[in-house]
Enzyme design. Structure first.
Site, PDB file in Angstrom:
ATOM      1  N   GLY A 138      36.429  34.290  21.267  1.00 46.98           N
ATOM      2  CA  GLY A 138      35.959  33.990  22.697  1.00 46.98           C
ATOM      3  C   GLY A 138      35.118  35.233  22.935  1.00 46.98           C
ATOM      4  O   GLY A 138      34.895  36.011  22.436  1.00 46.98           O
ATOM      5  N   ASP A 170      18.239  31.413  11.070  1.00 50.03           N
ATOM      6  CA  ASP A 170      18.504  32.164  12.299  1.00 50.03           C
ATOM      7  C   ASP A 170      18.507  31.487  13.566  1.00 50.03           C
ATOM      8  O   ASP A 170      19.203  31.616  14.546  1.00 50.03           O
ATOM      9  CB  ASP A 170      17.849  33.221  12.444  1.00 50.03           C
ATOM     10  CG  ASP A 170      18.056  34.294  11.376  1.00 50.03           C
ATOM     11  OD1 ASP A 170      18.678  34.142  10.422  1.00 50.03           O
ATOM     12  OD2 ASP A 170      17.604  35.492  11.815  1.00 50.03           O
ATOM     13  N   ASN A 185      23.945  45.522  18.787  1.00 49.26           N
ATOM     14  CA  ASN A 185      23.541  45.222  17.423  1.00 49.26           C
ATOM     15  C   ASN A 185      23.635  46.188  16.491  1.00 49.26           C
ATOM     16  O   ASN A 185      22.589  46.609  15.775  1.00 49.26           O
ATOM     17  CB  ASN A 185      22.265  44.625  17.320  1.00 49.26           C
ATOM     18  CG  ASN A 185      22.011  43.125  17.348  1.00 49.26           C
ATOM     19  OD1 ASN A 185      22.676  42.467  16.736  1.00 49.26           O
ATOM     20  ND2 ASN A 185      21.005  42.561  18.126  1.00 49.26           N
ATOM     21  N   ASP A 192      22.507  36.532  18.620  1.00 49.16           N
ATOM     22  CA  ASP A 192      21.315  36.462  19.325  1.00 49.16           C
ATOM     23  C   ASP A 192      21.506  35.165  20.382  1.00 49.16           C
ATOM     24  O   ASP A 192      20.782  35.291  21.338  1.00 49.16           O
ATOM     25  CB  ASP A 192      20.239  36.378  18.295  1.00 49.16           C
ATOM     26  CG  ASP A 192      20.076  37.684  17.264  1.00 49.16           C
ATOM     27  OD1 ASP A 192      20.502  38.788  17.904  1.00 49.16           O
ATOM     28  OD2 ASP A 192      19.574  37.427  16.109  1.00 49.16           O
ATOM     29  N   LYS A 208      31.885  40.354  23.051  1.00 44.63           N
ATOM     30  CA  LYS A 208      32.067  39.219  22.121  1.00 44.63           C
ATOM     31  C   LYS A 208      33.497  39.262  21.231  1.00 44.63           C
ATOM     32  O   LYS A 208      33.369  40.466  20.623  1.00 44.63           O
ATOM     33  CB  LYS A 208      30.786  39.111  21.290  1.00 44.63           C
ATOM     34  CG  LYS A 208      29.640  38.713  22.169  1.00 44.63           C
ATOM     35  CD  LYS A 208      28.306  38.485  21.376  1.00 44.63           C
ATOM     36  CE  LYS A 208      28.067  40.073  20.900  1.00 44.63           C
ATOM     37  NZ  LYS A 208      26.652  40.034  20.133  1.00 44.63           N
ATOM     38  N   ARG A 230      11.263  46.599   5.022  1.00 44.89           N
ATOM     39  CA  ARG A 230      10.752  47.034   6.395  1.00 44.89           C
ATOM     40  C   ARG A 230      10.530  48.358   6.334  1.00 44.89           C
ATOM     41  O   ARG A 230       9.979  48.684   7.600  1.00 44.89           O
ATOM     42  CB  ARG A 230      11.912  46.523   7.117  1.00 44.89           C
ATOM     43  CG  ARG A 230      13.031  47.646   7.117  1.00 44.89           C
ATOM     44  CD  ARG A 230      14.095  46.787   8.239  1.00 44.89           C
ATOM     45  NE  ARG A 230      13.771  46.126   9.287  1.00 44.89           N
ATOM     46  CZ  ARG A 230      14.964  45.476  10.064  1.00 44.89           C
ATOM     47  NH1 ARG A 230      16.082  45.435   9.728  1.00 44.89           N
ATOM     48  NH2 ARG A 230      14.407  45.215  11.395  1.00 44.89           N
ATOM     49  N   ALA A 274      36.277  34.900  17.146  1.00 44.67           N
ATOM     50  CA  ALA A 274      36.881  33.446  17.083  1.00 44.67           C
ATOM     51  C   ALA A 274      37.798  33.445  18.777  1.00 44.67           C
ATOM     52  O   ALA A 274      38.220  32.183  19.067  1.00 44.67           O
ATOM     53  CB  ALA A 274      37.727  32.869  16.174  1.00 44.67           C
ATOM     54  N   ASN A 320      14.314  36.148  17.914  1.00 42.10           N
ATOM     55  CA  ASN A 320      15.493  35.009  17.875  1.00 42.10           C
ATOM     56  C   ASN A 320      15.857  34.585  19.430  1.00 42.10           C
ATOM     57  O   ASN A 320      15.715  33.481  19.771  1.00 42.10           O
ATOM     58  CB  ASN A 320      16.609  35.140  17.391  1.00 42.10           C
ATOM     59  CG  ASN A 320      16.477  35.284  15.688  1.00 42.10           C
ATOM     60  OD1 ASN A 320      15.545  34.876  15.360  1.00 42.10           O
ATOM     61  ND2 ASN A 320      17.483  35.953  15.156  1.00 42.10           N
ATOM     62  N   GLU A 361      15.577  40.117  18.513  1.00 44.10           N
ATOM     63  CA  GLU A 361      14.645  40.001  19.922  1.00 44.10           C
ATOM     64  C   GLU A 361      14.070  38.600  19.721  1.00 44.10           C
ATOM     65  O   GLU A 361      13.911  38.059  20.868  1.00 44.10           O
ATOM     66  CB  GLU A 361      13.973  41.314  20.047  1.00 44.10           C
ATOM     67  CG  GLU A 361      14.911  42.465  20.060  1.00 44.10           C
ATOM     68  CD  GLU A 361      14.950  43.052  19.009  1.00 44.10           C
ATOM     69  OE1 GLU A 361      15.678  44.138  18.780  1.00 44.10           O
ATOM     70  OE2 GLU A 361      14.456  42.630  17.933  1.00 44.10           O
TER      71      GLU A 361
END
Length: 394
Positions: A237, A353, A175, A317, A232, A116, A235, A46, A44
């Site tokens: 498209g 990134d 994600n 992102d 998405k 994390r 490659a 990013n 986020e």
């Protein structure tokens, strides 16, 4: 998470954890890397940094530790022009960090080590994140990563994707990160959250791995609610489904349970759909229309660019940022996809990134190329700093 929408001060608010990222000084397994370069990374943040660099008013909201890494994160994100006044400091929990190798995430050689667990951001909840901050923009951008951090974070995400009056436009990037989820229910949770958003980004590979859905039509059938669905395709498209609402159908009680696909008893089967060929979309690809119980979609596909990849991390992102930037500017669907591809190419051609986006005038010029010139573009490291003459379109 109730309240009235405050006066809008930002175009976009991005909520999520950002971490201090350590990039290897040379290729190889982590055990053999002698040193690392410090940078930042987080889905986020990013998006926030890329949108701010592209000239938008953006806020990033999160929690970081009251430590040096937290200081570095906030300063680094703010340096892109992002408003960080909504970031809270936690005196009891640390800022997350992670280390990764230089190899492609999709390969077996790729290693990522996260530190994390118990981070400051994992303590985000509906109780400690103020609606007046989260609803302070025209658009709120979220990702499925946040939902995986803790039960409190999941509760926050459920509240933010609930369709309540007065909320901003909600953008959600699926994600899917299997290693972050403590149990297999994460795949169903992500579907629930996506169904509550207005704009959804998902990779074809993610949908196949998480939900067993194969192909754009099956994904749209499982996610009919979002007015904009961006799929998405690597490659190949990207494809965007944009719906003009006709009427909202009454929910099927059987399909309204958490995790259920609307109008389906199993993945891949949803409301009946018909498609018909549409006119050429102009620069950017082909368009079609498709009808469902939720309204009629306009479907536009745009091929990907040919890019000399330095590192693949952060491309998704960046694509979301490019698409959202063009959306905020009111550009047509094909141009939104092209701006997504251009922003992704900026990230793909740098080791970290975040890549510097092209100047808006240059991006508009490239996004406006005819289909043949778009297909001949070749972008490599440093392309965003090139002059109009240096970015060749043979």
């Amino acid at each position: 998470m109730t309240g009235t929408l405050p006066q809008v001060h930002a175009e976009v608010v991005c909520l999520g954890e950002s971490m201090v990222t350590f990039l290897p000084s040379r290729p190889g397994p982590l055990a053999d890397v002698p040193s690392f370069d410090r940078t930042i990374g987080g889905a986020e943040s990013n998006v926030a940094c890329a949108l701010a660099a592209a000239g938008h008013r953006v806020r990033w909201i999160s929690r970081v530790g009251a430590d040096g890494f937290g200081d570095h994160l906030v300063r680094s994100v703010a340096a892109y022009g992002v408003d960080t006044s909504g970031v809270r400091r936690d005196p009891d929990r640390p800022t997350g960090v992670y280390f990764r190798t230089a190899t492609d995430r999709a390969t077996d050689a790729h290693e990522v080590v996260y530190y994390r667990a118990g981070s400051a951001a994992s303590a985000m909840s509906p109780e400690n994140m103020a609606p007046e901050d989260l609803w302070s923009g025209t658009l709120l951008h979220l990702s499925g990563i946040t939902a995986a951090l803790s039960d409190d974070c999941l509760a926050l995400m459920r509240a933010l994707t609930a369709r309540v009056p007065g909320r901003p436009l909600v953008s959600f990037d699926v994600n899917h990160r299997p290693n972050l989820w403590r149990d297999p229910s994460g795949v169903r949770v992500l579907l629930d959250l996506a169904r509550g958003a207005d704009v959804v980004f998902v990779g074809e590979d993610e949908a196949a791995a998480a939900w067993g859905l194969h192909g754009a039509e099956a994904i749209r059938a499982a996610l009919p609610e979002p007015r904009t669905l961006v799929i998405k395709r690597g490659a190949a498209g990207a494809t965007v489904y944009t719906r003009e609402p006709e009427s909202e159908p009454e929910p099927d009680p059987e399909s309204s349970a958490p995790g259920a696909v609307p109008g389906a008893s199993a993945y891949g089967r949803g409301p009946g759909r018909t498609a018909e060929a549409g006119p050429d979309a102009g620069p950017g690809g082909r368009t079609a229309t498709a009808a469902s119980a939720y309204g009629r979609d306009t479907v536009v596909s745009v091929p990907a660019l040919r890019v000399e990849v330095v590192a693949p991390v952060g491309a998704g992102d960046a694509f979301a940022a490019g698409f959202l930037s063009a959306t905020l500017r009111g550009l047509p669907a094909a141009a939104r996809l092209r701006h997504g591809h251009l922003m992704a190419a900026a990230a793909l051609t740098v080791p970290g990134d975040l890549g510097a986006p092209p100047a808006r005038a240059d991006a508009d010029r490239l996004a406006g190329l005819d289909d043949g010139a778009w297909g001949r573009l070749r972008l490599g490291p440093g392309w965003t700093e090139a002059t109009e003459q240096e970015v060749r379109t043979p």
